[in-house]
Design a protein around this motif. Structure first.
Motif, PDB file in Angstrom:
ATOM      1  N   VAL A 125       0.823  -1.227   0.000  1.00 38.52           N
ATOM      2  CA  VAL A 125       0.000   0.000   0.000  1.00 38.52           C
ATOM      3  C   VAL A 125       0.855   1.275   0.000  1.00 38.52           C
ATOM      4  O   VAL A 125       0.566   2.208  -0.759  1.00 38.52           O
ATOM      5  CB  VAL A 125      -0.977  -0.021   1.198  1.00 38.52           C
ATOM      6  CG1 VAL A 125      -1.711   1.308   1.312  1.00 38.52           C
ATOM      7  CG2 VAL A 125      -1.980  -1.156   1.034  1.00 38.52           C
ATOM      8  N   PRO A 126       1.926   1.359   0.842  1.00 36.95           N
ATOM      9  CA  PRO A 126       2.728   2.605   0.814  1.00 36.95           C
ATOM     10  C   PRO A 126       3.327   2.881  -0.567  1.00 36.95           C
ATOM     11  O   PRO A 126       3.362   4.033  -1.012  1.00 36.95           O
ATOM     12  CB  PRO A 126       3.833   2.336   1.845  1.00 36.95           C
ATOM     13  CG  PRO A 126       3.263   1.312   2.746  1.00 36.95           C
ATOM     14  CD  PRO A 126       2.414   0.440   1.897  1.00 36.95           C
ATOM     15  N   LEU A 127       3.768   1.843  -1.249  1.00 36.20           N
ATOM     16  CA  LEU A 127       4.340   2.033  -2.587  1.00 36.20           C
ATOM     17  C   LEU A 127       3.258   2.482  -3.565  1.00 36.20           C
ATOM     18  O   LEU A 127       3.486   3.351  -4.422  1.00 36.20           O
ATOM     19  CB  LEU A 127       4.968   0.713  -3.060  1.00 36.20           C
ATOM     20  CG  LEU A 127       5.843   0.807  -4.312  1.00 36.20           C
ATOM     21  CD1 LEU A 127       7.040   1.716  -4.063  1.00 36.20           C
ATOM     22  CD2 LEU A 127       6.321  -0.583  -4.739  1.00 36.20           C
ATOM     23  N   LEU A 128       2.087   1.904  -3.393  1.00 36.28           N
ATOM     24  CA  LEU A 128       0.951   2.306  -4.235  1.00 36.28           C
ATOM     25  C   LEU A 128       0.613   3.784  -3.994  1.00 36.28           C
ATOM     26  O   LEU A 128       0.361   4.547  -4.939  1.00 36.28           O
ATOM     27  CB  LEU A 128      -0.269   1.429  -3.922  1.00 36.28           C
ATOM     28  CG  LEU A 128      -1.522   1.679  -4.754  1.00 36.28           C
ATOM     29  CD1 LEU A 128      -1.268   1.379  -6.228  1.00 36.28           C
ATOM     30  CD2 LEU A 128      -2.689   0.842  -4.241  1.00 36.28           C
ATOM     31  N   ALA A 129       0.647   4.193  -2.720  1.00 35.18           N
ATOM     32  CA  ALA A 129       0.357   5.591  -2.380  1.00 35.18           C
ATOM     33  C   ALA A 129       1.387   6.530  -3.014  1.00 35.18           C
ATOM     34  O   ALA A 129       1.029   7.592  -3.550  1.00 35.18           O
ATOM     35  CB  ALA A 129       0.349   5.763  -0.858  1.00 35.18           C
ATOM     36  N   LEU A 130       2.649   6.107  -2.973  1.00 41.29           N
ATOM     37  CA  LEU A 130       3.701   6.909  -3.605  1.00 41.29           C
ATOM     38  C   LEU A 130       3.447   7.061  -5.106  1.00 41.29           C
ATOM     39  O   LEU A 130       3.594   8.140  -5.679  1.00 41.29           O
ATOM     40  CB  LEU A 130       5.065   6.240  -3.392  1.00 41.29           C
ATOM     41  CG  LEU A 130       5.852   6.628  -2.156  1.00 41.29           C
ATOM     42  CD1 LEU A 130       7.182   5.854  -2.131  1.00 41.29           C
ATOM     43  CD2 LEU A 130       6.139   8.122  -2.141  1.00 41.29           C
ATOM     44  N   ALA A 131       3.056   5.964  -5.734  1.00 42.76           N
ATOM     45  CA  ALA A 131       2.797   5.983  -7.179  1.00 42.76           C
ATOM     46  C   ALA A 131       1.637   6.922  -7.508  1.00 42.76           C
ATOM     47  O   ALA A 131       1.688   7.702  -8.471  1.00 42.76           O
ATOM     48  CB  ALA A 131       2.494   4.567  -7.663  1.00 42.76           C
ATOM     49  N   VAL A 132       0.595   6.856  -6.676  1.00 42.12           N
ATOM     50  CA  VAL A 132      -0.573   7.717  -6.914  1.00 42.12           C
ATOM     51  C   VAL A 132      -0.194   9.189  -6.740  1.00 42.12           C
ATOM     52  O   VAL A 132      -0.560  10.039  -7.559  1.00 42.12           O
ATOM     53  CB  VAL A 132      -1.726   7.333  -5.949  1.00 42.12           C
ATOM     54  CG1 VAL A 132      -2.856   8.348  -6.030  1.00 42.12           C
ATOM     55  CG2 VAL A 132      -2.246   5.943  -6.266  1.00 42.12           C
ATOM     56  N   LEU A 133       0.561   9.487  -5.680  1.00 38.19           N
ATOM     57  CA  LEU A 133       0.936  10.884  -5.416  1.00 38.19           C
ATOM     58  C   LEU A 133       1.867  11.418  -6.509  1.00 38.19           C
ATOM     59  O   LEU A 133       1.697  12.557  -6.972  1.00 38.19           O
ATOM     60  CB  LEU A 133       1.611  10.996  -4.045  1.00 38.19           C
ATOM     61  CG  LEU A 133       0.686  10.790  -2.839  1.00 38.19           C
ATOM     62  CD1 LEU A 133       1.478  10.806  -1.539  1.00 38.19           C
ATOM     63  CD2 LEU A 133      -0.403  11.867  -2.809  1.00 38.19           C
ATOM     64  N   ALA A 134       2.841  10.610  -6.928  1.00 41.53           N
ATOM     65  CA  ALA A 134       3.754  11.056  -7.980  1.00 41.53           C
ATOM     66  C   ALA A 134       2.995  11.275  -9.288  1.00 41.53           C
ATOM     67  O   ALA A 134       3.239  12.254 -10.005  1.00 41.53           O
ATOM     68  CB  ALA A 134       4.865  10.030  -8.174  1.00 41.53           C
TER      69      ALA A 134
END
Lengths: 239, 292
Positions: A125-134
């Motif tokens: 999930v944290p990596l997914l959140a990073l991808a969404v924010l970027a």
């Protein structure tokens, strides 16, 4: 900034066209993709479905809305009016795009939560959140650059097509065919590395050290788009 | 009035590509003054005002507002109210929301209802901007400019599109601001407004400041005019030139020559028709500039 953002929310609520393009269409398309996730994941993977959902929302809910909003505010001299106050340029821009950004993020997260509930939850999930924010930052920066080339809200219907269709097409290309072939090209295209990151984050199985560098091309697009915006963006209509 | 200028423009030049809109312009506006910047179409006053407002950068030269750069919004804008030439409000916001938004961003504080009352918009508070008439939008613009009683008010053609009552109300509000010590910079196509209200006037033509001074200083270089017509068979009047079928006397001694004309008319039993006499008007100064 908050006052501008509040007024933008008021205007979005009162403007049916923006309401439909910014809220209803992305949710409807994404809802369809989620509903048909087995069909779409058959083409690629569940991570691919998540990436398509994310870029559909970001392209049509955020990018298109932001370009249209800024073109409209420039055309009716609202931007000039705001610049006649003590507000800084940065706070004006943030105030203008913040509501559409927050709405798009809420949409994307909500649809992904539903996707996780009806199918399989994301592995990281944290990596997914990073991808969404970027990806969100990239689409906002691209919107600012595109707004510089857009003279009116009507014109935005044309000027937003290349980027919005491209990122969805790139997401499909990368999501379905992977990056084993033409990897460098696919990762450098806008949305390519972000899609791979979403696929990695959702499906798992890829070491974090291999996934994190995928943020770089997306952040590179943020820098490129911001540089373009600083040259192209105009606060008043051409005379 | 203090000697410290509120606005200092020194050697301002503004170009658009090869076109020079403003050339080496210098002027100052003192605290408490009403300064009118006037000019023919394309004279460069809008470009000048945009630099003063901070909306455009000077190609060369310097502009200081309260001693700071016009681009320094934090320093300048809380002390400056700007009425733009064109509206610039969102059609989807109400009058109250528009004033509230711009007011909150101005760095000043005020009561929205008080400001709307000054602008004559008390009955329109909940009306969408898209439903306002052109004159009402100008009044909304004025309301945001005077929000919080700024020290400097820039009015770019403030009365264009306003009816007589609205104009009177606007000038009354400007008068109250001046009573409170505000400095006012004005551009207008209605020369009589500048003639009646400006302490000093700058006349721009083809990008340069051609004349500057009080109305009396600007008009004293041109003669006053007496015009009239004569009934058929009347004798030739003294010292007049014929114009458009009537008669016209240009004089630097208006009272003496008018008296002489009236005495002549009485002595000859002549009734002067459509008699008009008055001091030189700014219109005449303008025409002289354009013709020069």
């Amino acid at each position: 900034m908050l006052a501008i953002a509040r007024s933008e929310v008021t205007q979005i609520v009162r403007n049916r066209l923006v309401l439909v393009t910014g809220l209803v269409i992305p949710v409807a398309v994404s809802g369809y993709v989620v509903h048909q996730h087995e069909v779409f994941s058959g083409l690629g993977s569940l991570g691919y479905v998540a990436a398509i959902v994310m870029f559909t929302v970001l392209a049509f809910g955020l990018y298109t809305t932001a370009v249209t909003t800024m073109a409209s505010r420039r055309q009716n001299l609202f931007l000039k009016r705001l610049r006649s106050t003590a507000a800084s340029d940065a706070s004006i821009l943030v105030g203008l795009v913040a509501p559409a950004t927050v709405i798009a993020l809420v949409q994307a997260v909500a649809i992904m939560v539903v996707l996780g509930a009806v199918a399989t939850e994301p592995a990281r999930v944290p990596l997914l959140a990073l991808a969404v924010l970027a990806s969100t930052a990239m689409m906002v920066a691209l919107a600012l650059a595109t707004a510089g080339l857009t003279s009116s809200p009507e014109h935005a219907q044309v000027t937003t097509l290349p980027v919005s269709l491209s990122v969805v097409a790139v997401a499909s290309w990368v999501g379905i065919s992977g990056t084993e072939q033409l990897g460098l090209l696919k990762r450098l295209l806008p949305g390519g590395s972000a899609t791979e990151l979403v696929v990695d984050a959702w499906n798992g199985g890829v070491p974090l050290a291999d996934s994190l560098p995928l943020l770089a091309p997306t952040l590179g697009w943020v820098v490129v788009a911001a540089a373009l915006a600083s040259r192209l963006f105009r606060w008043e209509p051409r005379r | 009035m203090s000697d410290t200028p509120v606005i200092e423009v020194d050697g301002l030049t503004v170009t658009y590509g090869a076109f020079v809109a403003v050339r080496d312009l210098s002027f100052g506006v003192q605290r408490g003054e009403l300064y009118a910047l006037l000019g023919t179409n394309g004279a460069g006053k809008t470009s000048t005002l945009e630099v003063v407002e901070g909306h455009r950068r000077a190609t060369s030269g310097t502009v200081r507002i309260f001693g700071a750069s016009p681009q320094d919004r934090r320093a300048v804008r809380p002390r400056t109210g700007i009425m733009l030439q064109e509206s610039g409000f969102s059609p989807d916001l109400t009058v109250r929301e528009s004033v509230g938004l711009i007011g909150s961003l101005s760095g000043r504080r005020d009561d929205i209802d008080r400001v709307l009352a000054i602008a004559g918009l008390s009955r329109k508070v909940d009306t969408l901007v898209s439903q306002l008439s052109g004159g009402e939008k100008r009044r909304l613009d004025f309301a945001t400019a005077v929000y919080g009683g700024p020290e400097l008010v820039i009015l770019d053609e403030p009365t264009t599109g306003l009816d007589i009552q609205s104009r009177d109300a606007l000038w009354a509000a400007v008068g109250r601001l001046r009573d409170e010590g505000s400095t006012v910079v004005l551009t207008t196509h209605y020369l009589e407004e500048a003639q009646q209200r400006a302490d000093r006037i700058g006349l721009m033509h083809q990008g340069t400041l051609r004349r500057e001074g009080t109305v009396a200083e600007l008009t004293q270089t041109l003669p006053s005019v007496i015009s009239f017509g004569l009934p058929p068979g009347a004798p030739e009047p003294p010292t007049v030139g014929a114009l458009n079928g009537g008669f016209r006397i240009e004089t630097f001694h208006l009272q003496d020559d008018l008296h002489r004309l009236l005495v002549w008319a009485r002595d000859h039993g002549v009734e002067l028709q459509q008699l008009e006499a008055g001091p030189t008007r700014l219109d005449d100064v303008f025409r002289a500039l354009d013709a020069a």
